[in-house]
Design a protein around this motif. Structure first.
Motif, short mmCIF file in Angstrom:
data_model
loop_
_atom_site.label_atom_id
_atom_site.label_comp_id
_atom_site.label_asym_id
_atom_site.label_seq_id
_atom_site.Cartn_x
_atom_site.Cartn_y
_atom_site.Cartn_z
N VAL A 472 0.83 -1.20 0.00
CA VAL A 472 0.00 0.00 0.00
C VAL A 472 0.87 1.26 0.00
N VAL A 473 0.25 2.34 -0.45
CA VAL A 473 0.89 3.64 -0.32
C VAL A 473 0.15 4.33 0.82
N ILE A 474 0.89 5.05 1.65
CA ILE A 474 0.20 5.70 2.76
C ILE A 474 0.35 7.22 2.67
N HIS A 475 -0.63 7.91 3.16
CA HIS A 475 -0.50 9.35 3.32
C HIS A 475 -1.35 9.80 4.50
N THR A 476 -1.16 11.06 4.89
CA THR A 476 -1.94 11.58 6.01
C THR A 476 -3.40 11.63 5.57
N PRO A 477 -4.30 11.13 6.38
CA PRO A 477 -5.70 11.12 5.95
C PRO A 477 -6.26 12.54 5.80
N LYS A 478 -7.24 12.66 4.93
CA LYS A 478 -7.91 13.96 4.80
C LYS A 478 -8.72 14.22 6.06
N ILE A 479 -8.83 15.47 6.41
CA ILE A 479 -9.63 15.81 7.59
C ILE A 479 -11.10 15.87 7.15
N PRO A 480 -11.97 15.17 7.86
CA PRO A 480 -13.38 15.21 7.48
C PRO A 480 -14.05 16.52 7.93
N TYR A 481 -13.74 17.61 7.23
CA TYR A 481 -14.37 18.90 7.57
C TYR A 481 -15.84 18.84 7.24
N ARG A 482 -16.57 19.76 7.79
CA ARG A 482 -17.99 19.88 7.46
C ARG A 482 -18.32 21.35 7.28
N GLU A 483 -19.51 21.61 6.73
CA GLU A 483 -19.92 23.00 6.55
C GLU A 483 -21.27 23.20 7.22
N THR A 484 -21.49 24.44 7.65
CA THR A 484 -22.81 24.77 8.17
C THR A 484 -23.07 26.26 7.92
N ILE A 485 -24.19 26.77 8.40
CA ILE A 485 -24.50 28.18 8.18
C ILE A 485 -24.69 28.87 9.52
N ARG A 486 -24.51 30.21 9.51
CA ARG A 486 -24.69 30.93 10.76
C ARG A 486 -25.87 31.89 10.72
N ALA A 487 -26.47 32.07 9.53
CA ALA A 487 -27.59 33.01 9.44
C ALA A 487 -28.76 32.33 8.73
N THR A 488 -29.90 33.02 8.77
CA THR A 488 -31.08 32.51 8.08
C THR A 488 -31.11 33.16 6.69
N ALA A 489 -31.52 32.40 5.69
CA ALA A 489 -31.62 32.99 4.35
C ALA A 489 -32.70 32.27 3.56
N GLN A 490 -33.24 32.98 2.61
CA GLN A 490 -34.28 32.40 1.77
C GLN A 490 -33.85 32.53 0.31
N ALA A 491 -34.19 31.56 -0.50
CA ALA A 491 -33.85 31.67 -1.92
C ALA A 491 -34.80 30.82 -2.75
N GLN A 492 -34.90 31.23 -4.00
CA GLN A 492 -35.77 30.49 -4.91
C GLN A 492 -34.93 29.63 -5.84
N GLY A 493 -35.42 28.45 -6.15
CA GLY A 493 -34.79 27.62 -7.17
C GLY A 493 -35.85 27.35 -8.21
N LYS A 494 -35.53 27.74 -9.42
CA LYS A 494 -36.54 27.54 -10.47
C LYS A 494 -35.88 26.80 -11.62
N TYR A 495 -36.43 25.66 -11.93
CA TYR A 495 -35.86 24.85 -13.01
C TYR A 495 -36.91 24.69 -14.09
N LYS A 496 -36.60 25.26 -15.24
CA LYS A 496 -37.61 25.32 -16.30
C LYS A 496 -36.93 25.00 -17.61
N LYS A 497 -37.41 24.00 -18.30
CA LYS A 497 -36.78 23.66 -19.60
C LYS A 497 -37.87 23.33 -20.58
N GLN A 498 -37.73 23.89 -21.75
CA GLN A 498 -38.71 23.63 -22.79
C GLN A 498 -37.96 23.09 -23.99
N THR A 499 -37.78 21.79 -24.04
CA THR A 499 -36.99 21.24 -25.15
C THR A 499 -37.92 20.46 -26.05
#
Ligand SMILES: Nc1nc2c(ncn2[C@@H]2O[C@H](COP(=O)(O)OP(=O)(O)O)[C@@H](O)[C@H]2O)c(=O)[nH]1
Ligand SMILES: [Mg+2]
Length: 699
Positions: A472-499
């Protein structure tokens, strides 16, 4: 073969710091008891104990070795344990199989933290102990210092039982204080002779003998009375008193010698037979209890007639010979090739042959009886720590907590041919060694091998190569970082396709809000009036969950957010689950960017133990690693620091700690929680992630 009754058996583990001379002492004992014709050498890789290729390569024991010899009509099962700090698990498990220990002390290295850690297990099990001061062939003035270290660190006062015997500056043997005799040894050979003392030696010996008589008398009320009233104690009286003191743990006899030269082993062997308890006596003074099915504490009689019970304390898997399980018999008799009941797993197993072991040499036996130690062939599902017993008298013995892995490598098979061999081999290695860990990290997708230190992991990889042909080849493992949010936010997602023909239409408004750390993910549907039909809501949630796999900051999984869908629209013909899933994913990403996203990192509770003299350096270094010191306390001669440290800063801590403490430090750690990464550090991680594959996959 005539099997010894439990009364004429001694089960003894030899423990010490690494390099103190345990394996050499075991070799000297085998020579003196006539098992081998000449002394093997650790340096040349020719000892009976250190037979594994890794032991020969490292010139040091890496696993516990079982040896068998006999002295004065008594059979001795000797367990030679490894001393290295990161292999301590092996020594701790060996302690579960014995009734006493011999601690080898080396004046040059004193008492180090590995021995101190083991000593706490010896004390918890209340195992009687003999001390052997080794390497007295070297010039050493530090006997006094060593005695002081025993009092300070082990909290025992050694009682000298023998000393170096010199004639004309030459070391010719040892003075045996109990027998008032000079034991002349022919160096390096098994030959020895007991001779009367010279006048010089007589003075030294009689002083020491007086102290021994005094100590023996103090261990037995009747003897004390006899002694104080001026009566002479017979040899049998002295042994009786000493035996009582050794078994109670109040008396710790100390023997002098040199393992390398095979000097001083005769008085030590006499002590194993005369002073250490047989399995029967051990059960009387320190009974070993197990639990029955109702959870009640029960003991078994140490007789061959009692219902059978025993504990597997070691498992080895040989690619050619197969599995061998080492068992300490706590009661009854076990026949070879019989059906056994594993009470820990509630399964029945067919056992193979039974063997007595002498290093790598196996001798098949037809049965094993209470008190003995044997190896069982071919148990498929039984693991180290399991209790085997008579099914109609179930019992489970307790098993100690073993050191937890602290160091991890990410491993990759060197070539595709190695893939299967790596995972097969590692699973087998873990069965042999419960302190090794192997996981596939769900976040980083890496294969991670964890162990209790650098040497432990190096050895695992060496074995993986030798036994299973995997590279095997060894290396330092990746750190299992995570993400989160600190504020409230609103957003729209609109998916529209006319093919042409059938189009696609999904439209939703999401609100993201932070939730407390560790709370995870919650989803709510606040849509009213059917602006999004109910049957599309699960698709919205799915879209969110998928988007959360890779956060917008650096592509790490998003945690601790509350998501609500509260508005949107649909199209009678074009809306589908797929289009709502995509719309939700778009809305999530947009909202997350506005919700003050932050990076989280795993924080570890780290407990470092180091000699007091080095603790300042350790604390300074932990601070420099963004650590927060929680607590400092003294434990014996060492100090313990508890700190909260980011995993990314402590990934390769073993080497640093070694150099900070001159090898005297050790640590354990476990995941405490996830904390926000400080801004400047986070910026670097985000930058790196963006340029790495991870980020490419995410966006
Ligand atoms: N001079 C001297 N060297 C010894 C003695 N006992 C062991 N050694 C050496 O010390 C090293 C470590 O010994 P070993 O038995 O492997 O120690 P272990 O790690 O406690 O098993 C080896 O190189 C031995 O040859 C001794 O009595 N005198
Ligand atoms: Mg050794």
């Amino acid at each position: 073969m005539n099997e010894p009754g439990a009364r004429s058996l001694r089960n003894v583990a030899v423990i010490a710091n690494r390099g103190a001379g345990k394996t050499s002492l075991a070799e000297a004992i085998l020579l003196t008891t006539g098992v081998i014709p000449a002394l093997g050498s650790v340096m040349q890789g020719t000892t009976v104990s250190d037979f594994e290729p890794e032991e020969i390569h490292h010139r040091s024991s890496v696993s516990t070795c079982l040896l068998r010899c006999s002295w004065n009509h008594t059979t001795i099962n000797l367990l030679d344990t490894p001393g290295a700090l990161s292999l301590l698990g092996e020594a701790i498990t060996a302690l579960q199989a014995v009734d006493a220990v011999i601690v080898v002390l080396n004046p040059a290295s004193g008492i180090r933290s590995e021995l101190l850690r083991l000593w706490s297990h010896v004390k918890a099990l209340r195992l009687p102990c003999l001390l052997f001061v080794n390497e007295l062939d070297k010039e050493s003035e530090s006997m006094e210092e060593l005695s002081a270290a025993c009092r300070r660190d082990l909290e025992v006062t050694p009682l000298p039982m023998s000393s170096v015997l010199k004639e004309g500056g030459q070391w010719i043997g040892v003075l045996d204080f109990v027998n008032q005799a000079a034991i002349h040894s022919r160096h390096d050979t098994a030959k020895w002779q007991q001779q009367p003392l010279s006048a010089d030696a007589e003075a030294t010996a009689s002083e020491a003998r007086k102290r021994i008589h005094e100590a023996a008398a103090e261990c037995d009320d009747q003897l004390l009375e006899q002694y104080l009233s001026g009566g002479e104690l017979s040899q049998a009286d002295v042994l009786r008193g000493l035996r009582a003191g050794v078994r109670a743990g109040t008396l710790v006899p100390l023997y002098a010698g040199s393992a390398l030269k095979n000097v001083g082993t005769v008085p030590l062997l006499n002590a194993i037979v005369d002073l250490l308890p047989s399995p029967v006596e051990r059960m009387q003074s320190q009974p070993v209890t197990g639990q029955d099915v109702e959870g009640a504490q029960v003991t078994r009689a140490m007789t061959p007639e009692a219902p059978f019970s025993g504990v597997i304390f070691k498992t080895i898997i040989d690619p050619f010979v197969g599995r061998l399980s080492y068992m300490r018999m706590w009661s009854g008799t076990l026949q070879a090739d019989s059906l056994v009941y594993n009470a820990s797993r509630k399964i029945k197993e067919k056992s193979g042959h039974l063997y007595q072991l002498l290093g790598k040499k196996h001798t098949a036996v037809s049965a094993a009886a209470a008190g003995d130690i044997v190896a069982i062939g071919k148990l498929k599902d039984t693991q180290t720590g399991d209790t085997l017993c008579d099914e109609s008298h179930p019992i489970v013995y307790s098993w100690p907590n073993l050191p937890k892995p602290v160091l991890s490598f990410a491993i990759e098979p060197k070539s595709s041919a190695d893939i299967d061999k790596v995972s097969l081999g590692l699973h087998k290695l873990i069965e042999e060694d419960c302190t090794l860990g192997f996981t596939r990290n769900a976040d980083t997708k890496e294969m991670v091998l964890s162990g209790t230190g650098q040497l432990h992991l190096d050895l695992a990889l060496e074995k993986l190569h030798r036994k299973y042909g995997a590279e095997v080849v060894i290396h330092t493992p990746k750190i299992p970082y995570r993400e989160t949010i600190r504020a409230t936010a609103q957003a729209q997602g609109k998916y529209k396709k006319q093919t042409g023909g059938h189009g696609q239409y999904g439209d939703c408004w999401l609100e993201l809000a932070p939730s407390s750390r560790g709370e995870g993910f919650a989803f709510a549907n606040r849509v009213v009036g059917g602006v999004i039909p109910r049957n599309f809501i699960p698709a919205v949630e799915k879209g969110v969950v998928e988007a959360m796999q890779h956060g917008t900051l650096a592509g790490f999984p998003v945690v601790d957010v509350k998501v609500a869908v509260y508005d949107g629209s649909y199209h009678v013909v074009d809306s589908s689950e797929m289009s709502f899933k995509i719309a939700a994913s778009m809305a999530f990403k947009k909202a997350m960017e506005m919700a003050h996203p932050v990076l989280l990192e795993p924080m570890m509770t780290v407990e470092v133990e180091a000699p007091a003299a080095h603790i300042g350096a350790v604390i300074g270094d932990l601070n420099a690693r963004r650590g927060r010191i929680l607590h400092v306390e003294a434990r014996g001669h060492a100090e313990i620091v508890k700190a909260l440290v980011p995993l990314s800063e402590i990934m390769t801590y073993t080497t640093t700690l070694n150099s900070l403490t001159g090898g005297g430090g050790s640590y354990v750690m476990e995941l405490a929680r996830y904390d926000e990464v400080p801004r400047e550090v986070a910026a670097k991680i985000v930058e790196e992630a963006k340029t790495s594959k991870h980020a490419v996959a995410a966006h």
